[in-house]
Design a protein around this motif. Structure first.
Motif, PDB file in Angstrom:
ATOM      1  N   LEU A 155     -28.432 -24.267  -3.283  1.00  0.00           N
ATOM      2  CA  LEU A 155     -27.959 -25.349  -2.414  1.00  0.00           C
ATOM      3  C   LEU A 155     -26.502 -25.068  -2.049  1.00  0.00           C
ATOM      4  CD1 LEU A 155     -28.386 -28.091  -1.050  1.00  0.00           C
ATOM      5  CD2 LEU A 155     -27.768 -29.184  -3.229  1.00  0.00           C
ATOM      6  N   ALA A 156     -26.284 -24.613  -0.816  1.00  0.00           N
ATOM      7  CA  ALA A 156     -24.932 -24.242  -0.375  1.00  0.00           C
ATOM      8  C   ALA A 156     -24.166 -25.422   0.204  1.00  0.00           C
ATOM      9  CB  ALA A 156     -25.019 -23.119   0.662  1.00  0.00           C
ATOM     10  N   LEU A 157     -24.893 -26.383   0.757  1.00  0.00           N
ATOM     11  CA  LEU A 157     -24.254 -27.577   1.325  1.00  0.00           C
ATOM     12  C   LEU A 157     -25.175 -28.754   1.086  1.00  0.00           C
ATOM     13  CD1 LEU A 157     -21.627 -28.283   2.879  1.00  0.00           C
ATOM     14  CD2 LEU A 157     -23.005 -28.267   4.966  1.00  0.00           C
ATOM     15  N   ASP A 158     -24.611 -29.827   0.520  1.00  0.00           N
ATOM     16  CA  ASP A 158     -25.417 -30.928   0.022  1.00  0.00           C
ATOM     17  C   ASP A 158     -25.089 -32.225   0.760  1.00  0.00           C
ATOM     18  OD1 ASP A 158     -26.974 -32.639  -1.475  1.00  0.00           O
ATOM     19  OD2 ASP A 158     -25.854 -32.410  -3.330  1.00  0.00           O
TER      20      ASP A 158
ATOM     21  N   LEU B 207     -23.781 -33.268   3.669  1.00  0.00           N
ATOM     22  CA  LEU B 207     -22.412 -33.488   4.141  1.00  0.00           C
ATOM     23  C   LEU B 207     -22.380 -34.499   5.268  1.00  0.00           C
ATOM     24  CD1 LEU B 207     -19.369 -32.664   4.230  1.00  0.00           C
ATOM     25  CD2 LEU B 207     -20.040 -30.938   5.932  1.00  0.00           C
ATOM     26  N   ASP B 208     -21.562 -35.533   5.104  1.00  0.00           N
ATOM     27  CA  ASP B 208     -21.242 -36.482   6.171  1.00  0.00           C
ATOM     28  C   ASP B 208     -19.757 -36.329   6.476  1.00  0.00           C
ATOM     29  OD1 ASP B 208     -23.736 -37.902   6.653  1.00  0.00           O
ATOM     30  OD2 ASP B 208     -23.482 -38.714   4.627  1.00  0.00           O
TER      31      ASP B 208
ATOM     32  N   LEU C 232     -10.839 -28.136   1.786  1.00  0.00           N
ATOM     33  CA  LEU C 232     -10.163 -27.439   0.699  1.00  0.00           C
ATOM     34  C   LEU C 232     -11.159 -27.226  -0.434  1.00  0.00           C
ATOM     35  CD1 LEU C 232      -7.203 -26.601  -0.113  1.00  0.00           C
ATOM     36  CD2 LEU C 232      -6.998 -28.871  -1.152  1.00  0.00           C
ATOM     37  N   GLY C 233     -11.196 -26.013  -0.961  1.00  0.00           N
ATOM     38  CA  GLY C 233     -12.094 -25.761  -2.076  1.00  0.00           C
ATOM     39  C   GLY C 233     -12.125 -24.293  -2.441  1.00  0.00           C
ATOM     40  N   ALA C 234     -12.691 -24.007  -3.598  1.00  0.00           N
ATOM     41  CA  ALA C 234     -12.796 -22.632  -4.074  1.00  0.00           C
ATOM     42  C   ALA C 234     -13.877 -21.887  -3.298  1.00  0.00           C
ATOM     43  CB  ALA C 234     -13.117 -22.633  -5.569  1.00  0.00           C
ATOM     44  N   ASN C 235     -13.963 -20.580  -3.519  1.00  0.00           N
ATOM     45  CA  ASN C 235     -15.045 -19.807  -2.935  1.00  0.00           C
ATOM     46  C   ASN C 235     -16.383 -20.385  -3.392  1.00  0.00           C
ATOM     47  OD1 ASN C 235     -13.342 -17.991  -1.643  1.00  0.00           O
ATOM     48  ND2 ASN C 235     -13.288 -16.591  -3.385  1.00  0.00           N
ATOM     49  N   GLY C 236     -17.327 -20.509  -2.451  1.00  0.00           N
ATOM     50  CA  GLY C 236     -18.628 -21.069  -2.782  1.00  0.00           C
ATOM     51  C   GLY C 236     -18.691 -22.578  -2.717  1.00  0.00           C
ATOM     52  N   ALA C 237     -17.601 -23.207  -2.256  1.00  0.00           N
ATOM     53  CA  ALA C 237     -17.591 -24.675  -2.215  1.00  0.00           C
ATOM     54  C   ALA C 237     -18.391 -25.242  -1.055  1.00  0.00           C
ATOM     55  CB  ALA C 237     -16.144 -25.177  -2.131  1.00  0.00           C
ATOM     56  N   GLY C 238     -18.658 -24.414  -0.041  1.00  0.00           N
ATOM     57  CA  GLY C 238     -19.414 -24.885   1.118  1.00  0.00           C
ATOM     58  C   GLY C 238     -18.620 -24.925   2.404  1.00  0.00           C
TER      59      GLY C 238
ATOM     60  N   GLY D 275     -10.458 -32.874   3.077  1.00  0.00           N
ATOM     61  CA  GLY D 275     -11.709 -33.019   2.353  1.00  0.00           C
ATOM     62  C   GLY D 275     -11.771 -31.991   1.234  1.00  0.00           C
ATOM     63  N   ILE D 276     -11.964 -32.446   0.017  1.00  0.00           N
ATOM     64  CA  ILE D 276     -12.076 -31.539  -1.132  1.00  0.00           C
ATOM     65  C   ILE D 276     -13.559 -31.272  -1.385  1.00  0.00           C
ATOM     66  CG2 ILE D 276     -11.599 -31.210  -3.585  1.00  0.00           C
ATOM     67  CD1 ILE D 276      -9.173 -33.052  -3.244  1.00  0.00           C
ATOM     68  N   MET D 277     -13.921 -29.987  -1.373  1.00  0.00           N
ATOM     69  CA  MET D 277     -15.319 -29.596  -1.538  1.00  0.00           C
ATOM     70  C   MET D 277     -15.515 -28.877  -2.864  1.00  0.00           C
ATOM     71  SD  MET D 277     -16.545 -28.563   2.304  1.00  0.00           S
ATOM     72  CE  MET D 277     -18.268 -28.860   1.844  1.00  0.00           C
ATOM     73  N   ARG D 278     -16.658 -29.136  -3.467  1.00  0.00           N
ATOM     74  CA  ARG D 278     -16.991 -28.522  -4.746  1.00  0.00           C
ATOM     75  C   ARG D 278     -18.495 -28.356  -4.829  1.00  0.00           C
ATOM     76  NH1 ARG D 278     -16.308 -32.668  -8.789  1.00  0.00           N
ATOM     77  NH2 ARG D 278     -18.560 -32.889  -8.595  1.00  0.00           N
ATOM     78  N   HIS D 279     -18.936 -27.143  -5.051  1.00  0.00           N
ATOM     79  CA  HIS D 279     -20.353 -26.859  -5.263  1.00  0.00           C
ATOM     80  C   HIS D 279     -21.220 -27.435  -4.145  1.00  0.00           C
ATOM     81  CE1 HIS D 279     -23.568 -25.311  -7.637  1.00  0.00           C
ATOM     82  NE2 HIS D 279     -24.150 -26.486  -7.814  1.00  0.00           N
ATOM     83  N   GLY D 280     -20.756 -27.239  -2.889  1.00  0.00           N
ATOM     84  CA  GLY D 280     -21.542 -27.661  -1.740  1.00  0.00           C
ATOM     85  C   GLY D 280     -21.437 -29.126  -1.376  1.00  0.00           C
TER      86      GLY D 280
END
Length: 241
Positions: free
Chosen positions: A20-23, A25-26, A38-44, A207-212
């Protein structure tokens, strides 16, 4: 921001196989607004940009550009959209002017010289360099020319992938100013970045993204740089836990 919503993600979801790469998202970006993801590699972050660009199809949900569905009306969506990659792809043997003309023609537009020079001046691109081969341009100049190409085609929303990466501090400060001025003219900007402190300088919302997943949306003007960093680190620590 209360302008027209130019970018919208509605429960946007992407699986690559079982991953699941993106969960769900709204997200929305209004005319004149800059949102940094903003997020680490793989955050989506890159998956989000690729879905707006139509480079990959969503598993569920939809991406819209100025109300046009990327999935059902890709040509209409792309006509409103610009993209500036981390490394802007130019034809190095062609001059900046020739690159601009070529990409404008690909988008079905003829270059009006007065409009071109007005855009370049607004982007603080040195006009005396426009007739030099682009292979000799600095990264900052390439980023500005990429923005100029997007604006020349009439893009109302522009996606930028790590635009500040690899720039020296002076060039990064200059590009931050250029991005704020571009948004002030009514363009919506969605920026993917790892750089917390530049994100605070440039964004209206982060927007802070984590694990998609989009786990937080903050207005950086309400936080100090230290508070923003601590918030980000807290979210990353939750991921590790």
């Amino acid at each position: 921001m209360t302008g027209t919503m130019l970018l919208e993600a509605r429960s946007l979801t992407k699986y690559y196989g079982d991953h699941l790469a993106l969960d769900r998202l709204d997200l929305s970006v209004a005319a004149g607004e800059i949102i940094c993801l903003l997020g680490a590699n793989g955050a989506g972050k890159t998956t989000t940009l690729n879905l707006f660009l139509g480079f990959t199809e969503p598993s569920a949900g939809e991406a819209l550009v100025d109300g046009r569905s990327v999935a059902s009306d890709p040509a209409g969506a792309r006509s409103k959209l610009g993209y500036v990659a981390e490394v802007v792809s130019l034809y190095p043997a062609l001059t900046g002017a020739e690159n601009l003309a070529f990409f404008a023609e690909l988008a079905g537009k003829r270059v009006d010289m007065s409009e071109r020079d007005a855009i370049l001046s607004r982007l603080r691109f040195p006009l005396e360099q426009i007739d030099r081969a682009s292979g000799g341009y600095s990264k900052g100049m390439r980023q500005k020319l990429g923005l100029a190409i997007a604006l020349m085609k009439g893009a109302q929303a522009i996606l930028l992938d790590e635009p500040l990466s690899g720039l020296d501090p002076a060039a990064a400060n200059d590009l931050v100013t250029v991005l704020r001025e571009t948004a002030a003219s009514g363009t919506a900007l969605l920026v993917s970045t790892h750089d917390i402190f530049r994100a605070k300088e440039v964004a209206h919302r982060i927007g802070i993204m984590r694990h998609g997943r989009l786990v937080d949306m903050v207005e950086p003007a309400t936080l100090s740089a230290g508070e923003l960093e601590q918030l980000y680190l807290t979210h990353m620590a939750e991921r590790a836990a």
